[in-house]
Every structure is written in C-alpha cells, then in structure tokens.
Enzyme design. Structure first.
Site, PDB file in Angstrom:
ATOM      1  N   ALA A  76       0.822  -1.209   0.000  1.00 46.48           N
ATOM      2  CA  ALA A  76       0.000   0.000   0.000  1.00 46.48           C
ATOM      3  C   ALA A  76       0.856   1.259   0.000  1.00 46.48           C
ATOM      4  O   ALA A  76       2.050   1.222   0.293  1.00 46.48           O
ATOM      5  CB  ALA A  76      -0.923  -0.009   1.208  1.00 46.48           C
ATOM      6  N   ASP A  83       4.488   2.076 -18.235  1.00 43.93           N
ATOM      7  CA  ASP A  83       3.163   1.887 -17.619  1.00 43.93           C
ATOM      8  C   ASP A  83       2.437   3.227 -17.508  1.00 43.93           C
ATOM      9  O   ASP A  83       1.890   3.581 -16.458  1.00 43.93           O
ATOM     10  CB  ASP A  83       3.308   1.205 -16.252  1.00 43.93           C
TER      11      ASP A  83
HETATM   12 MG    MG Z   1       0.460   2.409 -10.583  1.00 39.71          MG
END
Ligand code: MG
Ligand code: ADP
Length: 342
Positions: free
Chosen positions: A41, A151
C-alpha cells in the site's frame, strides 16, 4: 542464485547504500493509506523532523518469491534515485523494516484516474491538455536519458496541491532503450510491446502510444476495449486499427494529437520530443487550470456519499500545510446517511 541477490541482503555496498539505516517507524508518523498496489500500500505520512508531508510506498519482500520482490524493490529504488525533473515524482529515500522497504516520495493529492472517479464524467479539454503536457515533459526527460516508463496511464499520473503534474510508478520502467520484454498494463500497451513477445525491440515511443490511450481515458473515462478481457484486448490492439476519440465535440488539435500518438507503426509515431511542439499542448491556457480542477474536485469529494467519500477523502488530506485537517483526521467520522426516498 547469488547470495548477494537474496531478499534483504546488504552485503553488496552498492545495494546497501540505497537504504538509510534509521528506523522509519520512528521518523514517520500519522500514516494513512491512500493507495493500493500489487506490492502493498501507499500511505500519507509526516516526517517528524521537518513536519513535511510525504508519501510512503511500503513494499514487502517476505513470503513467496521474496528474492524476486527484493530485486524489484532494488530496481525501482535505483530508478527513482536517478530522476530529477519537475514532472517526475521526487524521491526522498528508502528505509528497511521487518522485511518491508519504505519508499519515501513527495506527496501528491491523487492521480488523474482519481479525478475521473470523483467527477464521474470526462475532464475538460483544457484540463486534459495540461495533464498531457506535464506527462509528456516527464516522458521527454526519461526518453532523453534512454529510459522507458512502460506503464503510462491516468492512474500513474499524479497531481500536487500547487497544481503540478508528476509521472509516478517506476515499477515497470526500463533503464535501457531499446527494450524487448512484455511489460505494462494491457489496455494501454503499444502494439510493438505486444508483438515484442516474438519479434524485435521497442523504445520510448511505446510511452507515446500509452499517452494517447491515456488521453482517450481522460476524455471518455475508460481506455478503449476496457469492456473486453485483457487477452482479447491485447489481440485486438495488435491486429486492428488504432482507436480514435469518440465524441466530435473535441477540437481538431486534440484529435490530431491523439491520432499522432496512436500511429500503429512506431516509425510513423512522433517522439515525445517532437510532440512537445504540438499545438494541443502548446496552446495558451490559463495558469490556474489544474488548481481550479483540484478545487472543483475537493468540493465534489465533500459531496460524495459515504462509501465513495471514504475512498476519496485522501484528496482532502493535505488541506493545510501541516498535515491532515480535522475533517480528514477523523477516521471514524460519521457522515449523514444518503437521503432515503420513500
Ligand atoms: Mg500504478
Ligand atoms: P502500483 O505499482 O501498484 O501501481 P503506484 O506507485 O502506482 O503502485 O501507487 C499506487 C497508487 O498509490 C497510485 O495510483 C496513487 O493513487 C497512489 N500514490 C502513489 N504514489 C503516490 C504519491 N507520491 N503521492 C500520492 N499518492 C501516491
């Protein structure tokens, strides 16, 4: 496997010097979860020493495939450490504790994808232009150093309180161009990345493609083919014609920009550097576009119903310079229930 690449091994001085020796539990306080990923996280936190607000990505390297996880952490930290540009996230250091790396970065309010989720409608063209311009400048910087992000998507483009645009998430990035591995998130992947599975190589232009898909995402809330499963989408991207903006209310500049990014043949697709000269990103626009968007988003977050509010209240965490406001601090806060219509 070399013992030096084992999870948590600090024998190699080059690896050891990536990490501060202090105990991060003692340095960072007020941790509150703001994001989630495959690794663990991301938290809002405050640095005790300076009161500065930071973001911490906790990456665990215990359990299954711990050595691979450790290698991924080292890769991401090494990558972040070398970045110095106003449009890439600023890295502040990494700490180790209990088989978890704490990657400390500058704090952002949220991603462009969070904005879409709060507003439940597409962004305005001028807003898309500023976000795209910021991301493109970050990409041009990466590409000029032979790095590839791999990405690019709205979820990895972050916004700061003063209205800056930052590329984040270098977990998939490559420090060499050309590259040849199959990396990214299916719907945003360039045809040549998909085809690199059995042919050739690719370079920074794959990020230009993903930026084009991100433009469509910001304009339509989802990338093209999002209703398909990932495998079918990959096949479709490689085999079919490029997607285009659906609605005809967008300007010709915007349309043309997206069309340029989405040229299927990499040789026909402009580089990030050339795209920086495109009218869509160069056009005059008010200085305050992102600040206004953030303001509008904060107001919208306050109006959300309970469930959505819990998810999005992170956008209000940095209301003051010194950390969460009373409003954001109260975790158990009960908001008025949504009206029941009888
Ligand atoms: Mg990401
Ligand atoms: P993953 O590799 O799992 O996608 P990211 O680095 O993209 O991990 O982080 C996941 C999410 O956490 C992001 O989409 C964003 O919402 C949040 N996040 C990451 N870094 C920051 C930051 N520096 N400031 C604020 N939020 C962040």
């Amino acid at each position: 496997m070399l013992s030096n690449s084992r999870a948590g091994c600090l024998k190699d001085p080059e690896v050891a010097e990536l990490f501060y020796k202090d105990d991060p539990e003692k340095l960072f306080v007020d941790l509150r979860e703001i994001g989630h990923g495959s690794f663990g996280a991301v938290y809002f936190a405050r640095d005790m020493r300076s009161s500065e607000v930071v973001a911490i990505k906790k990456m665990s390297y215990s359990g299954k495939q711990s050595n691979e996880k450790w290698q991924d952490i080292i890769k991401e930290v090494k990558f972040l450490q070398n970045l110095r540009h106003p449009n890439t996230i600023e890295y502040k250091g990494c700490y180790l504790r209990e088989h978890t790396a704490w990657l400390v970065m500058e704090y952002c309010l949220g991603s462009a994808s969070d904005l879409l989720e709060v507003h439940r409608k597409p962004l305005q063209e001028v807003e898309i232009a500023v976000i795209t311009h910021g991301a493109l400048q970050g990409l041009a910087y990466l590409h000029s150093h032979n790095m590839i992000h791999r990405d690019v998507k709205a979820g990895n483009v972050l916004l700061t309180e003063p209205g800056q645009v930052k590329l984040a998430d270098f977990g998939s990035a490559s420090i060499v161009a050309p590259a040849n591995s199959f990396v990214g998130t299916p719907y945003w992947m360039a045809p040549e990345v998909i085809l690199a599975m059995d042919e050739g190589q690719y370079d920074g232009k794959v990020d230009v493609w993903s930026l084009g898909i991100t433009c469509i995402e910001l304009a339509e809330r989802k990338p093209p083919l999002f209703n398909m499963n990932a495998m079918s989408a990959l096949y479709h991207i490689a085999q079919n014609e490029s997607p285009v903006l659906q609605s005809n209310h967008w300007s010709d500049y915007f349309r043309n920009f997206v069309d340029s990014c989405l040229q299927k043949i990499p040789q026909d697709r402009p580089t990030s550097d050339v795209l920086l000269k495109h009218v869509f990103v160069k056009r005059d626009r008010p200085q305050t576009v992102i600040m206004d968007l953030i303001q509008r988003t904060k107001e919208a977050v306050r109006e959300l119903d309970n469930l959505q509010y819990r998810k999005m209240k992170k956008i209000l965490f940095q209301e003051t310079r010194n950390g969460p406001t009373a409003e954001a601090q109260d975790d158990d806060e009960v908001r008025p229930p949504p009206r029941v219509i009888k």
